[in-house]
Design a protein around this motif. Structure first.
Motif, PDB file in Angstrom:
ATOM      1  N   MET A 115      27.099   3.750  10.998  1.00  0.00           N
ATOM      2  CA  MET A 115      27.268   3.444   9.652  1.00  0.00           C
ATOM      3  C   MET A 115      28.920   3.670   9.926  1.00  0.00           C
ATOM      4  SD  MET A 115      24.835   5.010   7.287  1.00  0.00           S
ATOM      5  CE  MET A 115      23.490   3.969   7.789  1.00  0.00           C
ATOM      6  N   ASP A 116      29.020   2.735   9.191  1.00  0.00           N
ATOM      7  CA  ASP A 116      30.565   2.933   8.836  1.00  0.00           C
ATOM      8  C   ASP A 116      30.434   3.868   7.405  1.00  0.00           C
ATOM      9  OD1 ASP A 116      30.787   1.127   5.978  1.00  0.00           O
ATOM     10  OD2 ASP A 116      31.619   0.227   7.269  1.00  0.00           O
ATOM     11  N   GLU A 117      31.228   4.063   6.353  1.00  0.00           N
ATOM     12  CA  GLU A 117      31.504   5.052   5.256  1.00  0.00           C
ATOM     13  C   GLU A 117      31.228   4.117   3.513  1.00  0.00           C
ATOM     14  OE1 GLU A 117      34.979   7.644   2.527  1.00  0.00           O
ATOM     15  OE2 GLU A 117      34.827   7.882   5.003  1.00  0.00           O
ATOM     16  N   LYS A 118      31.370   3.066   3.752  1.00  0.00           N
ATOM     17  CA  LYS A 118      31.127   2.066   2.922  1.00  0.00           C
ATOM     18  C   LYS A 118      29.483   1.818   3.148  1.00  0.00           C
ATOM     19  CE  LYS A 118      35.161  -0.732   2.269  1.00  0.00           C
ATOM     20  NZ  LYS A 118      35.966  -1.942   1.843  1.00  0.00           N
ATOM     21  N   ASP A 119      28.639   1.856   3.971  1.00  0.00           N
ATOM     22  CA  ASP A 119      27.954   1.547   4.265  1.00  0.00           C
ATOM     23  C   ASP A 119      26.783   3.207   3.864  1.00  0.00           C
ATOM     24  OD1 ASP A 119      27.951  -0.816   5.193  1.00  0.00           O
ATOM     25  OD2 ASP A 119      28.049  -0.294   7.158  1.00  0.00           O
ATOM     26  N   LEU A 120      27.334   4.130   4.129  1.00  0.00           N
ATOM     27  CA  LEU A 120      26.905   5.267   3.760  1.00  0.00           C
ATOM     28  C   LEU A 120      26.737   5.446   2.797  1.00  0.00           C
ATOM     29  CD1 LEU A 120      25.839   8.013   5.073  1.00  0.00           C
ATOM     30  CD2 LEU A 120      28.843   8.615   5.971  1.00  0.00           C
ATOM     31  N   LEU A 121      28.246   5.172   1.700  1.00  0.00           N
ATOM     32  CA  LEU A 121      28.173   5.176   0.243  1.00  0.00           C
ATOM     33  C   LEU A 121      27.545   4.444  -0.089  1.00  0.00           C
ATOM     34  CD1 LEU A 121      32.594   5.603   0.107  1.00  0.00           C
ATOM     35  CD2 LEU A 121      30.195   7.770  -0.302  1.00  0.00           C
ATOM     36  N   ARG A 122      26.855   3.708   0.151  1.00  0.00           N
ATOM     37  CA  ARG A 122      25.997   1.996  -0.714  1.00  0.00           C
ATOM     38  C   ARG A 122      24.770   3.118  -0.203  1.00  0.00           C
ATOM     39  NH1 ARG A 122      29.499  -1.772   1.186  1.00  0.00           N
ATOM     40  NH2 ARG A 122      28.613  -2.422   3.004  1.00  0.00           N
ATOM     41  N   ARG A 123      24.528   3.425   1.042  1.00  0.00           N
ATOM     42  CA  ARG A 123      22.343   4.403   1.063  1.00  0.00           C
ATOM     43  C   ARG A 123      23.093   5.755   0.071  1.00  0.00           C
ATOM     44  NH1 ARG A 123      17.909   4.338   1.590  1.00  0.00           N
ATOM     45  NH2 ARG A 123      16.989   5.792   3.344  1.00  0.00           N
ATOM     46  N   ILE A 124      23.834   6.604   0.035  1.00  0.00           N
ATOM     47  CA  ILE A 124      24.133   7.551  -0.444  1.00  0.00           C
ATOM     48  C   ILE A 124      23.102   7.156  -2.282  1.00  0.00           C
ATOM     49  CG2 ILE A 124      25.157   8.951  -2.084  1.00  0.00           C
ATOM     50  CD1 ILE A 124      26.499   9.838   0.392  1.00  0.00           C
ATOM     51  N   HIS A 125      23.930   6.455  -2.541  1.00  0.00           N
ATOM     52  CA  HIS A 125      24.334   5.361  -4.530  1.00  0.00           C
ATOM     53  C   HIS A 125      22.766   5.168  -4.009  1.00  0.00           C
ATOM     54  CE1 HIS A 125      28.147   6.171  -5.885  1.00  0.00           C
ATOM     55  NE2 HIS A 125      28.576   5.558  -4.723  1.00  0.00           N
ATOM     56  N   SER A 126      22.404   4.678  -3.062  1.00  0.00           N
ATOM     57  CA  SER A 126      21.180   4.241  -3.112  1.00  0.00           C
ATOM     58  C   SER A 126      19.694   5.386  -3.382  1.00  0.00           C
ATOM     59  CB  SER A 126      20.589   3.420  -2.116  1.00  0.00           C
ATOM     60  OG  SER A 126      19.343   2.636  -1.848  1.00  0.00           O
ATOM     61  N   LEU A 127      20.195   6.138  -2.609  1.00  0.00           N
ATOM     62  CA  LEU A 127      19.120   6.888  -2.725  1.00  0.00           C
ATOM     63  C   LEU A 127      19.483   7.420  -4.056  1.00  0.00           C
ATOM     64  CD1 LEU A 127      19.725   8.691   1.082  1.00  0.00           C
ATOM     65  CD2 LEU A 127      17.522   7.755  -0.131  1.00  0.00           C
ATOM     66  N   VAL A 128      20.250   7.997  -4.713  1.00  0.00           N
ATOM     67  CA  VAL A 128      19.919   8.805  -6.097  1.00  0.00           C
ATOM     68  C   VAL A 128      19.980   8.104  -6.818  1.00  0.00           C
ATOM     69  CG1 VAL A 128      22.555   8.828  -7.848  1.00  0.00           C
ATOM     70  CG2 VAL A 128      22.656  10.021  -5.279  1.00  0.00           C
ATOM     71  N   ASP A 129      19.866   6.668  -6.746  1.00  0.00           N
ATOM     72  CA  ASP A 129      19.675   5.924  -7.975  1.00  0.00           C
ATOM     73  C   ASP A 129      17.706   6.129  -7.887  1.00  0.00           C
ATOM     74  OD1 ASP A 129      21.534   4.910  -9.141  1.00  0.00           O
ATOM     75  OD2 ASP A 129      21.937   2.753  -7.764  1.00  0.00           O
ATOM     76  N   GLU A 130      17.644   6.158  -6.863  1.00  0.00           N
ATOM     77  CA  GLU A 130      15.958   6.227  -6.481  1.00  0.00           C
ATOM     78  C   GLU A 130      14.954   7.483  -6.838  1.00  0.00           C
ATOM     79  OE1 GLU A 130      11.859   5.783  -3.140  1.00  0.00           O
ATOM     80  OE2 GLU A 130      13.884   5.323  -2.250  1.00  0.00           O
ATOM     81  N   GLU A 131      16.512   8.497  -7.038  1.00  0.00           N
ATOM     82  CA  GLU A 131      15.946  10.233  -6.855  1.00  0.00           C
ATOM     83  C   GLU A 131      15.942  10.147  -8.301  1.00  0.00           C
ATOM     84  OE1 GLU A 131      17.080  14.471  -5.730  1.00  0.00           O
ATOM     85  OE2 GLU A 131      18.805  12.624  -7.064  1.00  0.00           O
ATOM     86  N   HIS A 132      16.768   9.192  -9.760  1.00  0.00           N
ATOM     87  CA  HIS A 132      17.079   9.681 -10.803  1.00  0.00           C
ATOM     88  C   HIS A 132      15.780   8.709 -11.247  1.00  0.00           C
ATOM     89  CE1 HIS A 132      22.064   9.915 -11.066  1.00  0.00           C
ATOM     90  NE2 HIS A 132      20.585  11.196 -10.727  1.00  0.00           N
ATOM     91  N   ARG A 133      14.877   7.470 -10.957  1.00  0.00           N
ATOM     92  CA  ARG A 133      14.130   6.241 -11.198  1.00  0.00           C
ATOM     93  C   ARG A 133      12.750   7.319 -11.770  1.00  0.00           C
ATOM     94  NH1 ARG A 133      16.631   2.598  -8.589  1.00  0.00           N
ATOM     95  NH2 ARG A 133      15.010   2.982  -6.441  1.00  0.00           N
ATOM     96  N   LEU A 134      12.356   7.886  -9.981  1.00  0.00           N
ATOM     97  CA  LEU A 134      11.083   9.140 -10.124  1.00  0.00           C
ATOM     98  C   LEU A 134      11.061  10.374 -10.850  1.00  0.00           C
ATOM     99  CD1 LEU A 134      11.097   8.794  -6.224  1.00  0.00           C
ATOM    100  CD2 LEU A 134       9.458   8.303  -7.787  1.00  0.00           C
ATOM    101  N   ARG A 135      12.428  10.936 -10.812  1.00  0.00           N
ATOM    102  CA  ARG A 135      12.841  12.258 -12.642  1.00  0.00           C
ATOM    103  C   ARG A 135      12.530  11.600 -13.476  1.00  0.00           C
ATOM    104  NH1 ARG A 135      14.117  16.459  -9.242  1.00  0.00           N
ATOM    105  NH2 ARG A 135      15.062  16.656  -7.537  1.00  0.00           N
ATOM    106  N   ASP A 136      12.799  10.195 -13.784  1.00  0.00           N
ATOM    107  CA  ASP A 136      13.129  10.050 -15.620  1.00  0.00           C
ATOM    108  C   ASP A 136      11.647   9.291 -15.516  1.00  0.00           C
ATOM    109  OD1 ASP A 136      15.710  10.233 -15.877  1.00  0.00           O
ATOM    110  OD2 ASP A 136      16.121   8.663 -15.098  1.00  0.00           O
ATOM    111  N   SER A 137      10.452   9.526 -14.825  1.00  0.00           N
ATOM    112  CA  SER A 137       9.725   8.603 -14.546  1.00  0.00           C
ATOM    113  C   SER A 137       8.628   9.790 -15.217  1.00  0.00           C
ATOM    114  CB  SER A 137       8.963   8.521 -13.710  1.00  0.00           C
ATOM    115  OG  SER A 137       8.541   9.516 -12.884  1.00  0.00           O
ATOM    116  N   ALA A 138       7.635   8.967 -15.659  1.00  0.00           N
ATOM    117  CA  ALA A 138       6.717  10.236 -16.719  1.00  0.00           C
ATOM    118  C   ALA A 138       5.738  10.580 -15.500  1.00  0.00           C
ATOM    119  CB  ALA A 138       5.648   9.397 -17.660  1.00  0.00           C
TER     120      ALA A 138
END
Length: 77
Positions: free
Chosen positions: A1-24
């Motif tokens: 996995m190169d750095e760009k793929d790794l950063l995309r993965r990090i952003h994807s995980l962060v987005d999912e985490e934010h969605r879960l934290r923001d849900s009621a």
């Protein structure tokens, strides 16, 4: 996995985490998923740091390995 793929993965995980934290709804399943996301993020950040350190010291960044969750979760901040 190169750095760009790794950063995309990090952003994807962060987005999912934010969605879960923001849900009621914070069920046991949601909390389990958030814990899993946090562990995966720790692994991704660790791998990114390894790759950057290897590059900085003229070593092959592709030789960096994903460390076990138990190892990266035990790091002190």
């Amino acid at each position: 996995m190169d750095e760009k793929d790794l950063l995309r993965r990090i952003h994807s995980l962060v987005d999912e985490e934010h969605r879960l934290r923001d849900s009621a709804e914070h069920t046991a399943e949601t909390r389990t998923r958030m814990n899993d996301l946090e562990a995966q993020l720790d692994q991704c950040w660790d791998l990114l740091r390894q790759r950057r350190a290897r590059r900085q010291y003229d070593e092959d960044p592709d030789a960096a390995q994903v460390r076990p969750k138990s190892e990266v979760e035990g790091y002190l901040q």
